[in-house]
Write an enzyme that holds these catalytic residues in place. Structure first.
Site, PDB file in Angstrom:
ATOM      1  N   HIS A   1      39.386  49.799  35.843  1.00 53.09           N
ATOM      2  CA  HIS A   1      39.550  48.641  36.721  1.00 53.09           C
ATOM      3  C   HIS A   1      38.311  47.759  36.671  1.00 53.09           C
ATOM      4  CE1 HIS A   1      37.643  51.611  39.560  1.00 53.09           C
ATOM      5  NE2 HIS A   1      36.953  50.538  39.938  1.00 53.09           N
TER       6      HIS A   1
ATOM      7  N   ARG B   1      34.605  41.356  45.052  1.00 53.05           N
ATOM      8  CA  ARG B   1      34.524  41.356  46.519  1.00 53.05           C
ATOM      9  C   ARG B   1      35.217  40.125  47.067  1.00 53.05           C
ATOM     10  NH1 ARG B   1      29.394  43.195  44.778  1.00 53.05           N
ATOM     11  NH2 ARG B   1      29.116  45.404  45.301  1.00 53.05           N
TER      12      ARG B   1
ATOM     13  N   GLU C   1      40.468  45.779  41.436  1.00 50.44           N
ATOM     14  CA  GLU C   1      40.046  46.349  42.711  1.00 50.44           C
ATOM     15  C   GLU C   1      39.480  45.245  43.592  1.00 50.44           C
ATOM     16  OE1 GLU C   1      36.692  49.336  44.683  1.00 50.44           O
ATOM     17  OE2 GLU C   1      36.953  49.299  42.497  1.00 50.44           O
TER      18      GLU C   1
ATOM     19  N   ASN D   1      34.501  44.246  52.644  1.00 55.68           N
ATOM     20  CA  ASN D   1      33.551  44.835  53.579  1.00 55.68           C
ATOM     21  C   ASN D   1      33.866  44.331  54.980  1.00 55.68           C
ATOM     22  OD1 ASN D   1      31.649  46.374  51.805  1.00 55.68           O
ATOM     23  ND2 ASN D   1      31.452  44.371  50.838  1.00 55.68           N
TER      24      ASN D   1
ATOM     25  N   HIS E   1      34.925  35.774  34.031  1.00 58.36           N
ATOM     26  CA  HIS E   1      36.300  35.715  34.514  1.00 58.36           C
ATOM     27  C   HIS E   1      37.045  36.996  34.160  1.00 58.36           C
ATOM     28  CE1 HIS E   1      36.486  33.946  30.355  1.00 58.36           C
ATOM     29  NE2 HIS E   1      37.439  34.868  30.243  1.00 58.36           N
TER      30      HIS E   1
ATOM     31  N   GLU F   1      41.461  33.447  33.766  1.00 57.92           N
ATOM     32  CA  GLU F   1      41.975  32.818  32.555  1.00 57.92           C
ATOM     33  C   GLU F   1      43.403  33.301  32.319  1.00 57.92           C
ATOM     34  OE1 GLU F   1      40.808  32.265  27.819  1.00 57.92           O
ATOM     35  OE2 GLU F   1      39.932  33.910  28.984  1.00 57.92           O
TER      36      GLU F   1
END
Length: 256
Positions: A7, A11, A57, A61, A75, A122
């Site tokens: 993966h 964030r 992923e 937070n 990207h 992209e």
């Protein structure tokens, strides 16, 4: 060492907004979730994700956080059928995605959009893999020779067939394990010739590489002089982290 990418982590500032964006526009579904006391991780991908395909992923937070995307990360690239680039871009525009770099401005070879946090995505034409599955992740490197040597020596990656593009001002190199299926995610190393330096930022998190045995893979990396960043013991033997020559974080994970 398996070496297949598992993966790529980014964030996000608003988890529900990001989930809605990826589920609505890229038709992603939730593949897994980890709820901790201070953060939430959600793993996303298309329904028909290849067994060696990579997920996205999203890390949220808890609380109010803002992030700097930086320019050391470039990207992620997602696949659409060879004859569906314009159609796919038009669909995103009809759904209200902001117009960033349309196919015409990119020579009808690819296109770009951004997610709610400004991460660039992209859109590339491929005759394999599920629609919207992750084709590659691009990172920028300050020394191409060091970067190619790092991935070749530390992770035993090879340059992919037809995976080099050398232009007047930059070069792109696509790297992956030698026997990785074409549906697996690749790493695109972008090297600009002008000697620029990059800001890592904190909007991006890490790349994650699958390994067969965590301790054995970690020992191999230490023998190959990879940075000792977060060893298996410090991570309760659930995973570990090293860094590349420019500071991009790389997680090691055993995936059953």
């Amino acid at each position: 060492m398996d070496g297949t990418f598992d993966h790529v982590m980014i964030r996000v500032e608003d988890l529900e907004e990001s989930l809605d964006w990826y589920q609505t526009h890229l038709n992603y579904e939730e593949k897994g979730r980890w709820e901790a006391d201070t953060f939430t991780n959600v793993y996303l991908g298309p329904e028909e994700l290849h067994e060696d395909g990579a997920t996205l992923e999203l890390t949220y937070n808890h609380g109010d956080h803002t992030y700097e995307v930086g320019d050391a990360w470039g990207h992620i690239a997602v696949r659409v059928p060879e004859d569906a680039l314009q159609e796919s871009y038009d669909q995103l525009m009809d759904e209200g995605v902001e117009d960033y770099r349309d196919p015409e401005s990119c020579g009808n070879r690819y296109a770009f959009v951004k997610d709610p946090d400004g991460h660039e995505i992209e859109i590339v034409k491929r005759d394999y893999g599920a629609k919207w599955s992750i084709d590659h992740t691009m990172i920028r490197v300050e020394d191409a020779d060091e970067a190619l040597g790092y991935w070749t020596r530390k992770f035993e990656y090879t340059e992919q067939p037809a995976g080099r593009w050398e232009a007047d001002t930059f070069s792109n190199y696509f790297m992956a394990p030698e026997d990785a299926p074409k549906e697996a995610m690749k790493l695109e190393l972008t090297y600009n010739y002008d000697g620029r330096e990059y800001t890592m930022g904190d909007g991006w998190g890490h790349l994650c590489v699958r390994v067969d045995d965590l301790d054995e893979a970690w020992d191999d990396l230490m023998t190959r002089e990879a940075p000792d960043y977060r060893d298996p013991e410090s991570c309760d033997h659930n995973y570990a982290f090293t860094k590349d020559q420019d500071g991009h974080e790389i997680e090691l994970l055993v995936r059953e």
